[in-house]
Design an enzyme around this catalytic site. Structure first.
Site, PDB file in Angstrom:
ATOM      1  N   ARG A 173     -12.157   3.585  -9.624  1.00 44.70           N
ATOM      2  CA  ARG A 173     -12.554   2.706  -8.531  1.00 44.70           C
ATOM      3  C   ARG A 173     -13.819   3.257  -7.874  1.00 44.70           C
ATOM      4  O   ARG A 173     -14.020   4.470  -7.819  1.00 44.70           O
ATOM      5  CB  ARG A 173     -11.427   2.581  -7.510  1.00 44.70           C
ATOM      6  CG  ARG A 173     -10.142   2.002  -8.075  1.00 44.70           C
ATOM      7  CD  ARG A 173      -9.052   1.981  -7.023  1.00 44.70           C
ATOM      8  NE  ARG A 173      -7.841   1.333  -7.505  1.00 44.70           N
ATOM      9  CZ  ARG A 173      -6.851   1.954  -8.143  1.00 44.70           C
ATOM     10  NH1 ARG A 173      -6.944   3.265  -8.352  1.00 44.70           N
ATOM     11  NH2 ARG A 173      -5.792   1.287  -8.553  1.00 44.70           N
ATOM     12  N   GLU A 208      -8.085 -10.734 -14.539  1.00 46.69           N
ATOM     13  CA  GLU A 208      -7.143 -10.842 -13.429  1.00 46.69           C
ATOM     14  C   GLU A 208      -7.085 -12.253 -12.861  1.00 46.69           C
ATOM     15  O   GLU A 208      -6.162 -12.591 -12.122  1.00 46.69           O
ATOM     16  CB  GLU A 208      -7.501  -9.837 -12.325  1.00 46.69           C
ATOM     17  CG  GLU A 208      -8.965  -9.831 -11.933  1.00 46.69           C
ATOM     18  CD  GLU A 208      -9.349  -8.616 -11.101  1.00 46.69           C
ATOM     19  OE1 GLU A 208      -8.443  -7.942 -10.568  1.00 46.69           O
ATOM     20  OE2 GLU A 208     -10.552  -8.338 -10.972  1.00 46.69           O
ATOM     21  N   ASN A 224      -2.037  -6.415 -11.380  1.00 45.69           N
ATOM     22  CA  ASN A 224      -1.651  -6.655  -9.978  1.00 45.69           C
ATOM     23  C   ASN A 224      -2.096  -8.040  -9.517  1.00 45.69           C
ATOM     24  O   ASN A 224      -1.298  -8.846  -9.032  1.00 45.69           O
ATOM     25  CB  ASN A 224      -2.257  -5.594  -9.060  1.00 45.69           C
ATOM     26  CG  ASN A 224      -1.715  -4.207  -9.335  1.00 45.69           C
ATOM     27  OD1 ASN A 224      -0.821  -4.034 -10.144  1.00 45.69           O
ATOM     28  ND2 ASN A 224      -2.267  -3.223  -8.657  1.00 45.69           N
ATOM     29  N   HIS A 259       0.827  -1.202   0.000  1.00 48.19           N
ATOM     30  CA  HIS A 259       0.000   0.000   0.000  1.00 48.19           C
ATOM     31  C   HIS A 259       0.864   1.256   0.000  1.00 48.19           C
ATOM     32  O   HIS A 259       0.575   2.222  -0.706  1.00 48.19           O
ATOM     33  CB  HIS A 259      -0.906   0.005   1.243  1.00 48.19           C
ATOM     34  CG  HIS A 259      -2.148  -0.816   1.077  1.00 48.19           C
ATOM     35  ND1 HIS A 259      -2.673  -1.566   2.089  1.00 48.19           N
ATOM     36  CD2 HIS A 259      -2.967  -1.002   0.016  1.00 48.19           C
ATOM     37  CE1 HIS A 259      -3.770  -2.185   1.651  1.00 48.19           C
ATOM     38  NE2 HIS A 259      -3.955  -1.858   0.406  1.00 48.19           N
ATOM     39  N   ARG A 281       1.325  -9.884  -3.273  1.00 48.95           N
ATOM     40  CA  ARG A 281       1.948  -8.634  -3.701  1.00 48.95           C
ATOM     41  C   ARG A 281       2.355  -7.737  -2.536  1.00 48.95           C
ATOM     42  O   ARG A 281       3.102  -6.782  -2.732  1.00 48.95           O
ATOM     43  CB  ARG A 281       0.998  -7.882  -4.642  1.00 48.95           C
ATOM     44  CG  ARG A 281      -0.289  -7.390  -4.023  1.00 48.95           C
ATOM     45  CD  ARG A 281      -1.215  -6.875  -5.112  1.00 48.95           C
ATOM     46  NE  ARG A 281      -2.326  -6.107  -4.576  1.00 48.95           N
ATOM     47  CZ  ARG A 281      -3.540  -6.092  -5.084  1.00 48.95           C
ATOM     48  NH1 ARG A 281      -3.801  -6.840  -6.132  1.00 48.95           N
ATOM     49  NH2 ARG A 281      -4.491  -5.355  -4.571  1.00 48.95           N
ATOM     50  N   CYS A 323      -4.732  -1.982 -16.684  1.00 50.04           N
ATOM     51  CA  CYS A 323      -4.932  -0.902 -15.714  1.00 50.04           C
ATOM     52  C   CYS A 323      -4.191  -1.123 -14.400  1.00 50.04           C
ATOM     53  O   CYS A 323      -4.417  -0.403 -13.437  1.00 50.04           O
ATOM     54  CB  CYS A 323      -6.419  -0.697 -15.431  1.00 50.04           C
ATOM     55  SG  CYS A 323      -7.239  -2.088 -14.634  1.00 50.04           S
ATOM     56  N   ARG A 333     -15.283   0.726 -12.641  1.00 46.80           N
ATOM     57  CA  ARG A 333     -15.310  -0.643 -12.156  1.00 46.80           C
ATOM     58  C   ARG A 333     -16.371  -0.774 -11.068  1.00 46.80           C
ATOM     59  O   ARG A 333     -16.393   0.020 -10.123  1.00 46.80           O
ATOM     60  CB  ARG A 333     -13.933  -1.019 -11.591  1.00 46.80           C
ATOM     61  CG  ARG A 333     -13.830  -2.469 -11.100  1.00 46.80           C
ATOM     62  CD  ARG A 333     -12.418  -2.767 -10.604  1.00 46.80           C
ATOM     63  NE  ARG A 333     -12.094  -2.049  -9.381  1.00 46.80           N
ATOM     64  CZ  ARG A 333     -10.868  -2.010  -8.840  1.00 46.80           C
ATOM     65  NH1 ARG A 333      -9.863  -2.628  -9.448  1.00 46.80           N
ATOM     66  NH2 ARG A 333     -10.652  -1.354  -7.725  1.00 46.80           N
TER      67      ARG A 333
END
Length: 540
Positions: free
Chosen positions: A291, A422, A444, A186, A455, A492, A325
């Protein structure tokens, strides 16, 4: 890049956020706080309650100064502090005669260790938040103030928490060097969005506080107490980077074109509508990812609240496409009153799975999106799609709500409906989704699922690389299928704005990338140096 220790005043690490910085070293977590026990369990319990309340108040004040994306991280910490189960072991220890500081420190150390060693990636990712909470409450107990580094300092520690990052003033320079940490954490994402140079995984650094540090977060180098030659090299490299950045910014309104003449769409990722206030629409090709989790932070949003947020971005876009999204809750994004507790939330009820399980909440968002669609070029994508039946179910709900709005005489339009790629199952067999309007590759999650490497886990950070041949092969497969079947394909994830990854992504067949606003200049510069005919590279 593997961790390394200091040698002749030089250290190497993994670049988490590109840039250069020089300044005095400031070490985190070096303050030795003292605490005087009262000897009375009732007094000690009251002290801990007061410290928990103070920590929650301080986080609330920090939230008010933060953007929506940052506030969501802080709100999660507030929820943890207010959860009695977190402090129950400490209060139990106090009843047996342990002082508040020792009880809190011991119980949270045990809790943090449990999170750090958990098999579940979600809990490992949350260990940083737990360490942050533990330290904040302990500071409240001991009356210790938050550490405030001098302007332009190079922050160094094992890791840095989101609240520590957000509490610092980065407007006048500075950088971050972590002995551990992850380039996908983060804090790394926050650093990239604010242009703060950051290096992770350096291992131990032999340097004292206030030692002069040169941070080269382009090539992954740190120089401690540099000599004249090292200063000259740093000045040359940082000046070249500055000139590149200035040149890129001066051409920001120009279309992005590769060295062999291919046009690449460059869109922006935004976390909330306020983000567009500082973006010139002429510098990008629209919004590749908006988002919507920010709307669900404190309570479930009503239809009008959502409509106003979507319209603001569509009005700003001036006819360029805006991809919104649907709420991607779950995983590392819990939402009170909506998400559910699971043993493995990253592989559980999250994204479109959660939305379809709560149609009452999903239909509200759908109606707001349908009503927003007439005000611009709206595209809607569904996250965490695994099988085509999920897409069909979501599209059916859109059709049903559109019919209801039409019957009520309420203006609306049907946006183009696409999916995020994803989950590896979709990337392996994209032919199952030939009826979707577009693909948006979420690099990601795709990377962490393909590589089985969380991650946010610094111990396996080197594996979490979009340039791995297996990941690039899947991206190439999706892009090729999309091109052959007239399905626009973009990416993205964080990789879209990474200058070191962009040549590989373009070589893999992508012709549209969505990046954070801060990454626009260097992303376009990297595109200009890339070729569509390059061989897809990767790391073994």
């Amino acid at each position: 890049m593997p961790s390394a220790t200091a040698s002749a005043g030089r250290v190497v690490g993994t670049v988490a956020s590109i840039g250069y910085a020089s300044g005095p070293l400031f070490r985190l977590d070096t303050e030795d706080a003292s605490y005087t026990p009262s000897g009375d369990p009732v007094t000690e319990a009251n002290r801990l309650r007061a410290a928990l309340a103070r920590a929650a108040i301080d986080l609330g004040a920090l939230m008010e100064r933060s953007d929506e994306e940052s506030a969501a991280i802080l709100e999660f910490q507030v929820a943890m502090i207010e959860d009695d189960s977190l402090s129950e072991p400490a209060f139990a220890a106090i009843e047996t005669g342990t002082d508040a500081a020792t009880a809190w420190n011991n119980s949270l150390s045990t809790e943090v260790h449990g999170y750090e060693t958990a098999e579940d990636a979600y809990f490992r990712a949350r260990s940083a938040d737990l360490r942050d909470i533990a330290a904040r409450v302990l500071r409240a107990l001991t009356g210790t103030r938050d550490q405030q580094p001098p302007t332009g300092a190079i922050i160094h520690g094992r890791d840095i928490t989101p609240t520590q990052f957000l509490a610092m003033d980065w407007s006048k320079g500075g950088g971050i060097v972590l002995s551990e940490g992850s380039s996908a954490s983060h804090v790394a994402m926050l650093a990239r969005s604010r242009g703060v140079p950051m290096l992770v995984g350096t291992g131990p650094i032999t340097a004292a506080s206030d030692d002069l540090i040169l941070l080269d977060a382009e090539h992954g180098r740190v120089v401690i107490l540099p000599d004249t030659e090292a200063r000259h090299e740093f000045l040359k490299a940082s000046t070249a980077h500055l000139h590149l950045l200035q040149h890129a910014r001066s051409h920001l309104r120009d279309p992005a074109v590769t060295a062999d003449g291919a046009h690449i769409e460059v869109l922006v990722n935004i976390a909330e509508p306020a983000d567009v206030e500082n973006i010139d629409i002429a510098t990008c090709d629209g919004v590749g990812l908006m988002r919507t989790e920010f709307l669900f932070g404190k309570s479930l949003p009503d239809e009008e609240t959502q409509l106003a947020a979507y319209r603001k971005v569509l009005d700003w876009s001036n006819g360029k496409p805006v991809t919104i999204r649907t709420v991607d809750a779950g995983g590392d994004k819990p939402v009170p009153g909506y998400t559910v507790e699971e043993t493995n939330p990253f592989l559980g009820l999250r994204g479109i799975r959660l939305s379809l399980s709560r149609p009452d909440i999903f239909r509200v968002q759908i109606r707001a999106l349908l009503r927003a669609a007439p005000h611009g070029d709206l595209k809607v994508m569904f996250p965490m799609i695994s099988v085509v039946s999920e897409y069909i179910a979501a599209a059916t709900l859109f059709a049903e709500e559109a019919a209801a709005l039409a019957a009520a005489g309420i203006p609306h339009a049907m946006p183009r409906l696409g999916i995020m790629v994803e989950v590896p199952a979709v990337a392996i067999a994209p032919e199952s989704f030939r009826d979707v309007a577009f693909f948006s590759i979420g690099s990601n999650d795709l990377t962490q699922y393909v590589m089985a490497a969380g991650r946010d886990n610094g111990a396996v950070a080197a594996l979490n690389d979009v340039r791995n041949p297996a990941v690039l092969a899947l991206i190439h497969q999706v892009a090729s299928f999309g091109e052959a079947n007239g399905i626009p394909t973009s990416l993205c994830g964080d990789a879209g704005g990474d200058p070191t990854a962009i040549p590989s992504l373009i070589a893999a067949g992508l012709r549209a990338l969505s990046v954070t606003p801060a990454q626009l200049p260097l992303a376009k510069a990297a595109i200009a140096q890339s070729r569509t005919t390059d061989v897809v590279d990767g790391k073994a």
